[in-house]
Write an enzyme that holds these catalytic residues in place. Structure first.
Site, PDB file in Angstrom:
ATOM      1  CG  ASP A  43      -0.531  -0.198   2.534  1.00 62.60           C
ATOM      2  OD1 ASP A  43       0.685  -0.420   2.687  1.00 62.60           O
ATOM      3  OD2 ASP A  43      -1.346  -0.128   3.473  1.00 62.60           O
ATOM      4  CB  SER A  92      -8.140  -3.936  16.520  1.00 64.60           C
ATOM      5  OG  SER A  92      -6.851  -3.555  16.968  1.00 64.60           O
ATOM      6  CD  GLU A 127      -3.012   2.749  12.082  1.00 74.30           C
ATOM      7  OE1 GLU A 127      -4.259   2.785  12.056  1.00 74.30           O
ATOM      8  OE2 GLU A 127      -2.380   1.692  12.110  1.00 74.30           O
ATOM      9  N   GLY A 131      -3.096  -8.177  13.595  1.00 75.38           N
ATOM     10  CA  GLY A 131      -2.943  -8.026  12.153  1.00 75.38           C
ATOM     11  C   GLY A 131      -4.270  -8.023  11.417  1.00 75.38           C
ATOM     12  CG  ASP A 172      -4.780  -1.838   7.821  1.00 74.40           C
ATOM     13  OD1 ASP A 172      -4.583  -2.590   6.846  1.00 74.40           O
ATOM     14  OD2 ASP A 172      -4.016  -1.752   8.793  1.00 74.40           O
TER      15      ASP A 172
HETATM   16  P1  ADP Z   1      -4.108  -4.259  14.678  1.00 71.18           P
HETATM   17  O1  ADP Z   1      -4.613  -3.086  13.928  1.00 71.18           O
HETATM   18  O2  ADP Z   1      -3.506  -5.297  13.789  1.00 71.18           O
HETATM   19  O3  ADP Z   1      -5.101  -4.865  15.609  1.00 71.18           O
HETATM   20  P2  ADP Z   1      -2.385  -2.258  15.773  1.00 71.18           P
HETATM   21  O4  ADP Z   1      -1.144  -2.335  16.592  1.00 71.18           O
HETATM   22  O5  ADP Z   1      -2.351  -1.544  14.492  1.00 71.18           O
HETATM   23  O6  ADP Z   1      -2.893  -3.760  15.590  1.00 71.18           O
HETATM   24  O7  ADP Z   1      -3.532  -1.580  16.630  1.00 71.18           O
HETATM   25  C1  ADP Z   1      -3.843  -2.047  17.919  1.00 71.18           C
HETATM   26  C2  ADP Z   1      -4.089  -0.846  18.811  1.00 71.18           C
HETATM   27  O8  ADP Z   1      -5.325  -0.186  18.421  1.00 71.18           O
HETATM   28  C3  ADP Z   1      -4.311  -1.208  20.253  1.00 71.18           C
HETATM   29  O9  ADP Z   1      -3.076  -1.366  20.921  1.00 71.18           O
HETATM   30  C4  ADP Z   1      -5.096  -0.022  20.764  1.00 71.18           C
HETATM   31  O10 ADP Z   1      -4.241   1.060  21.017  1.00 71.18           O
HETATM   32  C5  ADP Z   1      -5.960   0.348  19.560  1.00 71.18           C
HETATM   33  N1  ADP Z   1      -7.309  -0.248  19.660  1.00 71.18           N
HETATM   34  C6  ADP Z   1      -7.886  -1.064  18.766  1.00 71.18           C
HETATM   35  N2  ADP Z   1      -9.132  -1.439  19.163  1.00 71.18           N
HETATM   36  C7  ADP Z   1      -9.327  -0.845  20.355  1.00 71.18           C
HETATM   37  C8  ADP Z   1     -10.402  -0.866  21.320  1.00 71.18           C
HETATM   38  N3  ADP Z   1     -11.503  -1.578  21.138  1.00 71.18           N
HETATM   39  N4  ADP Z   1     -10.248  -0.124  22.446  1.00 71.18           N
HETATM   40  C9  ADP Z   1      -9.116   0.586  22.673  1.00 71.18           C
HETATM   41  N5  ADP Z   1      -8.089   0.616  21.804  1.00 71.18           N
HETATM   42  C10 ADP Z   1      -8.175  -0.077  20.668  1.00 71.18           C
HETATM   43 MG    MG Z   2      -3.488  -1.748  12.784  1.00 72.84          MG
END
Ligand code: ADP
Ligand code: MG
Length: 400
Positions: free
Chosen positions: A47, A138, A176, A135, A188
């Site tokens: 990307d 979230s 981000e 991955g 994403d």
């Molecule tokens: P991925 O996107 O693969 O899950 P990332 O490291 O990019 O992993 O993002 C994860 C981070 O996003 C978490 O450590 C947190 O800071 C934030 N996050 C995601 N979902 C939530 C949630 N439901 N509540 C609080 N923080 C969240």
């Molecule tokens: Mg992520």
């Protein structure tokens, strides 16, 4: 035996997050919004190189309950957080000024305001069934859920069409990159905001254009393995891959590696001519991954259109090998998940997302999901590794 991570129904997600909001803020929220995680079928680390990728949105979603405020204060709570309310002020937000998970949320509001939109302060609660740091994005799901919530309460109208959703996705990317400090590309956020139910999202990151291709792998199912090997995208590994690609593009005198590929007769020529101009071994391998991965994604898209899942699976396998050997973003758990899934009958398997831990995705014959998952658990147990968990999903719908 294996553990499946279920996707909540939209009713369950909405109820949970409404209850959290009411318990923390003492009132009912203005509304509830949600956005999906995603799994990328192929096209990894392309990307930010202007390349191609092919994600689907997951049934697993992040739910947000929100009420706008009269002022610019923000109060946030997450069921996945520490139970405390985070508080801050939008008027004081600057790039990098917010720490922790609130950065993903405040960053979106900040980026929308930076883009000239009149976004108010808000009280927000979050609850999610998208695995964290697996991955499966979230991070984009929480950003996108707040993006559509703020779009709605501020009556921006951006979520109403794809051009507007692309603008919301851009705000999420800024959140981000510039607020959370994770140098990720735009896949994403595009998947979470622009995917369509029943379709894979063919995203061209050079111009941001999308094509929706029906995703219905007759005779096969997707099995996602969350290895639970921890990953962190803001520890410099991801950023160093990105920097290597940018440096190589500068040597090759192109804006992105995609343009180098497109100006060559074919991928073999593109790789050979790029390598002849790059001297450093690591950079050469990074570039070879990106160029071949964009080409594989194009081929996978053609195979998907033709319903040729055998070819699609082989391309997934080749993608994993390239990410392992040339891009060096896999870990032992990802390699093992892929090998074990294949040995148990998957017709293709690869790591998905940024790597350094996280998840793998496998295409398995219909009806064999449990057998493949059990085999993967067996391989992990034999290797003395923590037990992975599994997700299944169709191509789900976008944020709303
Ligand atoms: P991925 O996107 O693969 O899950 P990332 O490291 O990019 O992993 O993002 C994860 C981070 O996003 C978490 O450590 C947190 O800071 C934030 N996050 C995601 N979902 C939530 C949630 N439901 N509540 C609080 N923080 C969240
Ligand atoms: Mg992520």
């Amino acid at each position: 035996m294996f553990t499946l991570v279920p996707a909540w129904s939209s009713q369950e997600g909405a109820t949970r997050v409404r209850e959290l909001f009411a318990a923390m803020f003492g009132t009912q929220p203005r509304g509830v919004w949600s956005a999906p995680g995603r799994v990328n079928l192929i096209g990894e680390h392309t990307d930010y190189n202007g390349g191609l990728c092919l994600p689907i949105a997951l049934d697993h979603r992040c739910y947000v309950a929100l009420t706008p405020r009269e002022d610019t204060r923000v109060r946030l709570v997450s069921a996945q957080g520490d139970g405390a309310i985070w508080e801050g002020d939008l008027a004081e937000a600057t790039a990098g000024s917010v720490e922790g998970w609130a950065a993903y949320v405040v960053g979106v509001a900040w980026a929308l305001r930076e883009a000239g939109h009149d976004v108010p302060g808000f009280d927000g609660a979050v609850d999610s069934c998208v695995p964290f740091g697996a991955g499966l994005s979230s991070s984009a799901s929480i950003e996108a859920a707040f993006a559509v919530a703020l779009d709605d309460v501020a009556r921006l109208g951006l979520a109403d069409d794809d051009a507007g959703r692309s603008a919301l996705a851009a705000a999420c990317v800024r959140a981000e990159n510039e607020m959370a400090g994770a140098a990720t590309g735009g896949m994403d956020q595009a998947a979470s905001l622009r995917a369509r139910e029943g379709y894979a999202l063919a995203l061209d990151c050079l111009d941001g254009s999308v094509h929706h291709e029906p995703f219905d792998p007759a005779g096969y199912e997707l099995l996602v393995v969350d290895t639970r090997a921890p990953h962190a995208l803001n520890d410099g590994q991801y950023a160093s891959r990105r920097a290597a690609c940018e440096a190589a593009a500068a040597v090759l005198e192109v804006a992105t590696l995609r343009e180098w590929l497109d100006s060559s007769a074919d991928v073999e020529t593109a790789v050979a001519s790029a390598l002849s101009r790059l001297s450093e071994d690591t950079t050469r391998r990074r570039v070879r991954h990106v160029l071949t991965e964009i080409d594989r994604t194009r081929a996978a898209f053609t195979a998907m259109q033709a319903g040729d899942w055998g070819t699609f699976g082989l391309l997934m396998d080749a993608s994993h090998a390239s990410l392992r050997d040339d891009y060096e973003v896999t870990v032992r758990e990802l390699d093992l998940a892929v090998e074990a899934a294949r040995a148990a009958g998957a017709i293709g398997a690869r790591m998905t997302g940024g790597g350094f831990g996280g998840s793998a995705v496998a295409l398995v014959p219909s009806g064999t999901t449990a057998a493949v998952a059990t085999a993967v658990v067996g391989a992990f147990t034999a290797a003395g590794l923590r037990e992975p968990v599994f997700l299944t999903s169709r191509a789900a719908g976008s944020a709303g």
